[in-house]
Design an enzyme around this catalytic site. Structure first.
Site, short mmCIF file in Angstrom:
data_model
loop_
_atom_site.label_atom_id
_atom_site.label_comp_id
_atom_site.label_asym_id
_atom_site.label_seq_id
_atom_site.Cartn_x
_atom_site.Cartn_y
_atom_site.Cartn_z
N SER A 262 68.49 31.14 36.57
CA SER A 262 68.47 29.98 37.46
C SER A 262 69.84 29.32 37.46
O SER A 262 70.70 29.62 36.63
CB SER A 262 67.42 28.98 36.99
N LYS A 263 70.01 28.40 38.40
CA LYS A 263 71.27 27.68 38.49
C LYS A 263 71.52 26.89 37.20
O LYS A 263 72.64 26.74 36.75
CB LYS A 263 71.24 26.75 39.70
#
Ligand code: GLU
Length: 505
Positions: A262-263
């Site tokens: 994920s970011k």
């Protein structure tokens, strides 16, 4: 059936920055298209107006331009199967929605969000399907007149796909083999919404893949659950013969621990998850990009290519052309691939090494300028040649090489303590005189003369060289000593030596 030309597509939704996983999907599509002399299509899937983010489409196009992934047709590239932006294809979809309604493969449903919520509250695990559709407000339970009236009165509706229960649906996946799912677990998916007069992803995706003559659908694993529905849609339209072959790519996983990349992982561990820097138009948040962080596009592609695939041997460094030759979709792994961003840094290092000194110097020039240095190109090229093996990013060359361009103003205390001996000042004075006498200041000549001088006088090579280094660099680092003095030239070398003697004696 005649052989169809291979046609694949990358079909992002413009809902924000392009995630690095999307870049890998596009890359695999690119490799597949090229190796089969096929076409790669760029389609924008923007039927969900709620999630539309301005600037996202341009961002995606710019990303691929930077990466060097070329599309054969699509948004901004043109082609014969356009328009390639789904929001410009409303009329086309309407016709196909009607086809499904006319053939009894789909039906109109009027249930309001409130009514659906009430059903969900009433029936645990409520699903709109063969078991429940008979008790809902739709064209299967209402008379034709009632339906026509409701529509005439402006009541909003959706069109739902009528899924027959209890059938094993086979998805033939090039990576996962035969994936079987029973149709009873699927709900009657919404294919069209009257409110915005637009189809949903599922319908638009299938219609476009068909009309654009797509032969292979290569996409992320997150779309695997939709694949059985897509198979049913192809059949419902009567397009089963030309249904594309599927390949669902493995997930990209966190560098550490379990779960999807994920970011946040990028923020937490300090690596970009987007190809280019992204300025979120809503939140104003700025996210780092591979380009702005100093990665070379070739290195990024090489790194990504090996996340989920390998050529079957130890070869890691591959040009894009080599990847086209070697890529084999059937060799992609089913299991997720850990996003080893440290490996990404290693790739960047390797690509800097592979690049010509001239090219790296060109990239280094503006950084030098930023620091107020105007250096001749040939000097920068020489310095880069000596030093590029020590950096992972071009921008790191400044710290590693600045002593070539700026004389030391201070001398590292620890190094002084360790390397500057009682007699160092005197020795450096003698060495400076010796160097001054040289007409030929080449590396070879300096080395020959100085080494002979050391030997003839019985000096200690290490002591001389360490002190010499300190005078030119200001600390204990750097390449071979005569490489440094040769690049600096006689005048600058002597100035630095005499200054150090003054300061340190
Ligand atoms: N629009 C979908 C996406 O954003 C495309 C999925 C597909 O390739 O079918 O990834």
């Amino acid at each position: 059936m005649t052989e169809r030309k291979v046609r694949v597509r990358f079909a992002p939704s413009p809902t924000g920055a392009l995630h690095i996983g999307g870049v890998r999907t596009a890359l695999y599509n690119y490799l597949f298209a090229r190796q089969h002399n096929g076409d790669l299509i760029f389609r924008i899937e923007d039927t969900d107006s709620n999630r539309f983010v301005p600037g996202a489409e341009e961002y995606i196009i710019e990303s691929f331009k930077w990466l060097g992934i070329k599309f054969d047709e699509g948004v901004s590239f043109g082609g014969e199967h356009g328009p390639y932006r789904q929001s410009e294809r409303r009329d086309i979809y309407k016709k196909y929605v009607q086809q499904l309604l006319d053939t009894d493969k789909a039906y109109i449903a009027f249930d309001t969000p409130a009514e659906l919520d009430a059903k969900r509250a009433e029936i645990p695990n409520f699903q709109y399907d063969a078991h429940t559709r008979g008790s809902m407000r739709n064209s299967l339970t209402l008379s034709k007149e009632e339906v026509d009236n409701l529509i005439a009165n402006g009541e909003q509706y959706v069109v739902r796909f009528k899924i027959e229960p209890n059938e094993d649906i086979h998805v033939n996946d090039m990576i996962r083999g035969d994936v079987v799912i029973n149709s009873s677990i699927l709900d009657d998916k919404v294919l069209y919404k009257s409110a915005d007069e637009l189809p949903t992803y599922h319908l638009a995706n299938i219609v476009d893949d068909h009309l654009m003559e797509v032969t292979h659908v290569i996409r992320g694993e997150e779309w695997l659950p939709s694949a059985p529905l897509h198979v049913l849609l192809y059949r419902a339209f009567g397009w089963a013969d030309t249904m594309p072959q599927f390949a669902h790519l493995p997930l990209l996983l966190k560098p550490d621990g379990k779960g999807k990349l994920s970011k946040r992982d990028g923020d937490r561990l300090g690596f970009p998850v987007f190809p280019l820097e992204w300025h979120d138009p809503k939140s104003g948040e700025v996210s780092s990009g591979y380009r702005e962080s100093g990665y070379l596009p070739e290195a990024v592609l090489n790194f990504l290519a090996l996340l989920g695939w390998n050529p079957g041997n130890d070869q890691e460094l591959m040009t894009l052309d080599e990847m086209v030759q070697l890529f084999d979709i059937h060799r992609c792994s089913k299991a997720g691939a850990k996003f080893d961003y440290v490996k990404g840094i290693w790739f960047n290092h390797e690509y800097i090494l592979k690049m010509s000194d001239e090219k790296v110097a060109e990239m280094f020039m503006p950084i030098l300028k930023e620091h107020g240095i105007e250096a001749p190109m040939d000097k920068v090229v020489t310095v880069v040649g000596l030093m590029k093996g020590r950096v992972n990013f071009v921008k790191e060359l400044w710290d590693t090489c600045k002593f070539f361009f700026v004389a030391p103003t201070e001398y590292d205390a620890k190094t002084v303590q360790k390397r500057w001996k009682e007699d160092s000042a005197e020795m450096m004075g003698k060495l400076a005189d010796l160097l001054e006498s040289l007409d030929d200041f080449s590396i070879e000549n300096q080395e020959k003369v100085v080494m002979k001088w050391i030997e003839d006088n019985g000096y200690h090579t290490g002591n001389i060289m360490n002190a010499f280094r300190l005078t030119l660099v200001g600390e204990g680092k750097g390449p071979h000593m005569f490489d440094i003095s040769a690049v600096l030239g006689k005048e600058e070398t002597l100035t630095r030596m005499r200054r150090a003697i003054e300061v340190l004696k």
